[in-house]
Design a protein around this motif. Structure first.
Motif, PDB file in Angstrom:
ATOM      1  N   LEU A 275     -30.917 -19.450   3.227  1.00 34.49           N
ATOM      2  CA  LEU A 275     -30.729 -20.659   2.426  1.00 34.49           C
ATOM      3  C   LEU A 275     -29.381 -21.318   2.681  1.00 34.49           C
ATOM      4  CD1 LEU A 275     -32.167 -19.336  -0.966  1.00 34.49           C
ATOM      5  CD2 LEU A 275     -33.353 -20.677   0.784  1.00 34.49           C
ATOM      6  N   THR A 276     -28.407 -20.580   3.233  1.00 30.29           N
ATOM      7  CA  THR A 276     -27.058 -21.123   3.397  1.00 30.29           C
ATOM      8  C   THR A 276     -26.635 -21.315   4.848  1.00 30.29           C
ATOM      9  OG1 THR A 276     -26.013 -18.924   3.383  1.00 30.29           O
ATOM     10  CG2 THR A 276     -26.346 -19.996   1.242  1.00 30.29           C
ATOM     11  N   VAL A 277     -27.187 -20.560   5.770  1.00 28.75           N
ATOM     12  CA  VAL A 277     -26.709 -20.604   7.155  1.00 28.75           C
ATOM     13  C   VAL A 277     -26.946 -21.957   7.834  1.00 28.75           C
ATOM     14  CG1 VAL A 277     -27.093 -19.635   9.471  1.00 28.75           C
ATOM     15  CG2 VAL A 277     -26.641 -18.123   7.531  1.00 28.75           C
ATOM     16  N   PRO A 278     -28.081 -22.639   7.626  1.00 28.77           N
ATOM     17  CA  PRO A 278     -28.208 -23.965   8.249  1.00 28.77           C
ATOM     18  C   PRO A 278     -27.089 -24.924   7.855  1.00 28.77           C
ATOM     19  CG  PRO A 278     -30.358 -23.179   7.561  1.00 28.77           C
ATOM     20  CD  PRO A 278     -29.347 -22.218   6.990  1.00 28.77           C
ATOM     21  N   ASP A 279     -26.723 -24.946   6.574  1.00 24.29           N
ATOM     22  CA  ASP A 279     -25.615 -25.809   6.135  1.00 24.29           C
ATOM     23  C   ASP A 279     -24.293 -25.345   6.721  1.00 24.29           C
ATOM     24  OD1 ASP A 279     -27.275 -27.448   4.670  1.00 24.29           O
ATOM     25  OD2 ASP A 279     -26.910 -26.432   2.760  1.00 24.29           O
ATOM     26  N   ARG A 280     -24.122 -24.039   6.824  1.00 27.99           N
ATOM     27  CA  ARG A 280     -22.894 -23.516   7.436  1.00 27.99           C
ATOM     28  C   ARG A 280     -22.762 -24.008   8.878  1.00 27.99           C
ATOM     29  NH1 ARG A 280     -19.150 -19.476   8.423  1.00 27.99           N
ATOM     30  NH2 ARG A 280     -19.340 -18.505  10.485  1.00 27.99           N
ATOM     31  N   LEU A 281     -23.845 -23.949   9.639  1.00 32.18           N
ATOM     32  CA  LEU A 281     -23.793 -24.409  11.022  1.00 32.18           C
ATOM     33  C   LEU A 281     -23.439 -25.896  11.097  1.00 32.18           C
ATOM     34  CD1 LEU A 281     -26.802 -22.541  12.647  1.00 32.18           C
ATOM     35  CD2 LEU A 281     -24.433 -22.484  13.443  1.00 32.18           C
ATOM     36  N   ALA A 282     -23.980 -26.668  10.183  1.00 30.67           N
ATOM     37  CA  ALA A 282     -23.686 -28.099  10.171  1.00 30.67           C
ATOM     38  C   ALA A 282     -22.220 -28.364   9.831  1.00 30.67           C
ATOM     39  CB  ALA A 282     -24.601 -28.812   9.175  1.00 30.67           C
ATOM     40  N   GLU A 283     -21.638 -27.495   9.025  1.00 25.33           N
ATOM     41  CA  GLU A 283     -20.265 -27.712   8.554  1.00 25.33           C
ATOM     42  C   GLU A 283     -19.212 -27.148   9.505  1.00 25.33           C
ATOM     43  OE1 GLU A 283     -20.233 -25.915   4.726  1.00 25.33           O
ATOM     44  OE2 GLU A 283     -21.627 -27.379   3.851  1.00 25.33           O
ATOM     45  N   VAL A 284     -19.411 -25.921  10.005  1.00 24.82           N
ATOM     46  CA  VAL A 284     -18.362 -25.267  10.802  1.00 24.82           C
ATOM     47  C   VAL A 284     -18.761 -25.037  12.247  1.00 24.82           C
ATOM     48  CG1 VAL A 284     -17.520 -24.126   8.713  1.00 24.82           C
ATOM     49  CG2 VAL A 284     -19.038 -22.879  10.252  1.00 24.82           C
ATOM     50  N   GLY A 285     -20.022 -25.289  12.602  1.00 31.45           N
ATOM     51  CA  GLY A 285     -20.449 -25.060  13.974  1.00 31.45           C
ATOM     52  C   GLY A 285     -20.741 -23.595  14.247  1.00 31.45           C
ATOM     53  N   ASP A 286     -20.991 -23.321  15.513  1.00 26.36           N
ATOM     54  CA  ASP A 286     -21.377 -21.974  15.951  1.00 26.36           C
ATOM     55  C   ASP A 286     -20.175 -21.266  16.566  1.00 26.36           C
ATOM     56  OD1 ASP A 286     -22.580 -19.694  16.925  1.00 26.36           O
ATOM     57  OD2 ASP A 286     -23.629 -20.715  18.570  1.00 26.36           O
ATOM     58  N   PRO A 287     -19.633 -20.222  15.923  1.00 25.90           N
ATOM     59  CA  PRO A 287     -18.480 -19.507  16.489  1.00 25.90           C
ATOM     60  C   PRO A 287     -18.761 -18.860  17.846  1.00 25.90           C
ATOM     61  CG  PRO A 287     -18.771 -18.970  14.172  1.00 25.90           C
ATOM     62  CD  PRO A 287     -20.004 -19.693  14.602  1.00 25.90           C
ATOM     63  N   TRP A 288     -20.043 -18.695  18.188  1.00 22.28           N
ATOM     64  CA  TRP A 288     -20.386 -18.078  19.468  1.00 22.28           C
ATOM     65  C   TRP A 288     -20.733 -19.098  20.551  1.00 22.28           C
ATOM     66  CZ3 TRP A 288     -23.675 -12.988  19.090  1.00 22.28           C
ATOM     67  CH2 TRP A 288     -22.918 -12.001  18.436  1.00 22.28           C
ATOM     68  N   ALA A 289     -20.576 -20.370  20.293  1.00 24.42           N
ATOM     69  CA  ALA A 289     -20.924 -21.382  21.282  1.00 24.42           C
ATOM     70  C   ALA A 289     -20.118 -21.153  22.566  1.00 24.42           C
ATOM     71  CB  ALA A 289     -20.647 -22.775  20.723  1.00 24.42           C
ATOM     72  N   GLY A 290     -20.802 -21.114  23.703  1.00 22.91           N
ATOM     73  CA  GLY A 290     -20.132 -20.925  24.986  1.00 22.91           C
ATOM     74  C   GLY A 290     -19.624 -19.522  25.238  1.00 22.91           C
ATOM     75  N   MET A 291     -20.089 -18.558  24.470  1.00 24.73           N
ATOM     76  CA  MET A 291     -19.583 -17.186  24.578  1.00 24.73           C
ATOM     77  C   MET A 291     -19.677 -16.637  25.992  1.00 24.73           C
ATOM     78  SD  MET A 291     -20.710 -13.803  22.356  1.00 24.73           S
ATOM     79  CE  MET A 291     -22.339 -13.587  23.052  1.00 24.73           C
ATOM     80  N   SER A 292     -20.753 -16.925  26.706  1.00 28.05           N
ATOM     81  CA  SER A 292     -20.972 -16.317  28.026  1.00 28.05           C
ATOM     82  C   SER A 292     -19.908 -16.710  29.035  1.00 28.05           C
ATOM     83  CB  SER A 292     -22.356 -16.681  28.552  1.00 28.05           C
ATOM     84  OG  SER A 292     -22.481 -18.089  28.692  1.00 28.05           O
ATOM     85  N   ALA A 293     -19.186 -17.808  28.787  1.00 24.26           N
ATOM     86  CA  ALA A 293     -18.147 -18.242  29.723  1.00 24.26           C
ATOM     87  C   ALA A 293     -16.979 -17.265  29.777  1.00 24.26           C
ATOM     88  CB  ALA A 293     -17.655 -19.633  29.337  1.00 24.26           C
ATOM     89  N   SER A 294     -16.890 -16.354  28.805  1.00 22.58           N
ATOM     90  CA  SER A 294     -15.789 -15.383  28.751  1.00 22.58           C
ATOM     91  C   SER A 294     -16.127 -14.068  29.446  1.00 22.58           C
ATOM     92  CB  SER A 294     -15.421 -15.100  27.291  1.00 22.58           C
ATOM     93  OG  SER A 294     -15.038 -16.274  26.617  1.00 22.58           O
TER      94      SER A 294
END
Length: 347
Positions: A275-294
């Motif tokens: 119930l909360t994670v979709p709004d969290r993604l909209a507000e703070v984004g994905d902390p794992w975005a682009g992870m594979s580049a590391s």
């Protein structure tokens, strides 16, 4: 009389797809009232980050016959009736058997799996084009009785430091329960056994530094009130709930990526739900975005593994469903040790 059903439209890289949802009003999480349609809506809402984290990987589906309090099974073959646009890949299991598993390439595939009563998604740590060589090193920080999330949090920062010394960048997510999962992207240069040895080496290093708070003890009777550094989650065909996957727990918690800054400031894993994670993604984004580049190599950790071998620290026990592995100690708990099952040359 026709059964109840509805259709939802799911956006994706190949355009919108319509997915039929049967029994949409069936309640899957009774405590919070989330229905089958609610599950489909959630998976569509988090579809982009979900696919980035779990896509292009063989996925085991944890499927339920009823709600989260009922029976379930792990589906390792693609469910019958999969649309032609959903991909599968053949993987080899510890038994040496090989068969196809589902691959999720777009949000609609996750929604369709939800339609097939999948509540929890378990993605392999290797890519579909190279299933034998993981591109993620994973460590499960598993609280034992007498410990909880607070202790796992401390262990996570310690493991982050160990992995950094080995040249790896660690990312963290809540397990959806009391623990934490650490992932480090790696170059897919080594097969599962090597990666498991790298995880053991990292776990042993942290255990040497903080033996009072973490343990690598496989047998429960030896763990005490410490965080288990579960190295066997790195074994072939061992998986943990994927990022943004719901958990089959009463509050519909989600295994949620968080930033290290968030973890340091203090997070409550119970706050991350369907119930909360979709709004969290909209507000703070994905902390794992682009992870594979590391991604980086595990050579330093394998050097630590060889160092520990020379110091007399050998192989660790494998999961109980595994065939007997070379150098493995006897599969019997220490309290049942006797001359017949605990000989020095056993295993």
């Amino acid at each position: 009389m026709a059964s109840e059903s509805t259709t939802i439209e799911v956006d994706g890289p190949n355009g919108a797809r319509e997915i039929r949802i049967s029994s949409p009003s069936r309640v899957l999480w009774p405590k919070v009232g989330i229905t089958k349609l609610g599950l489909a809506t959630y998976l569509a809402a988090v579809g982009g980050p979900f696919v980035e984290a779990n896509g292009d990987r063989a996925v085991a589906l944890q499927r339920f016959g009823g709600d989260v309090d009922g029976d379930f099974f792990f589906s390792k073959n693609p469910p019958k009736g999969a649309p032609e646009w959903i991909r599968s890949v053949v993987v080899t299991f510890p038994s040496a058997r090989a068969h196809p598993m589902l691959v999720i390439d777009e949000p609609a595939a996750a929604v369709w799996a939800g339609q097939m009563n999948t509540l929890v998604f378990h993605a392999w740590p290797s890519r579909a084009e190279n299933t034998d060589n993981p591109d993620q090193l994973r460590i499960d920080l598993d609280p034992q009785p007498g410990t909880g999330f607070a202790e796992a949090r401390v262990a996570a920062f310690g493991m982050r430091e160990v992995l950094a010394e080995a040249g790896l960048t660690a990312f963290v997510k809540t397990s959806g329960n009391r623990g934490l999962h650490l992932y480090a992207p790696i170059t897919p240069d080594h097969e599962f056994l090597d990666v498991r040895h790298a995880v053991i080496a990292a776990a042993r290093e942290l255990e040497r530094r903080t033996p009072e708070t973490v343990t690598t003890a496989w047998w429960k009777e030896l763990r005490g009130e410490r965080i288990l550094l579960d190295f066997n989650q790195a074994a072939r065909d061992r998986t943990i709930a994927g990022a943004y996957s719901p958990r089959a727990l009463p509050d519909a918690t989600v295994s949620t990526p968080v930033s290290w800054e968030e973890l340091e400031a203090g997070v409550d894993p119970r706050a991350f739900t369907m119930l909360t994670v979709p709004d969290r993604l909209a507000e703070v984004g994905d902390p794992w975005a682009g992870m594979s580049a590391s991604a980086a190599g595990i050579e330093t950790l394998l050097g630590w593994w060889e160092r520990d071998l020379e110091a007399g620290l050998g192989e660790m026990p494998f999961p109980p469903d595994y065939p007997k592995m070379p150098g493995e100690p006897p599969r019997v708990q220490p309290s049942r040790k006797n001359a017949d099952n605990w000989a020095d040359d056993a295993g």
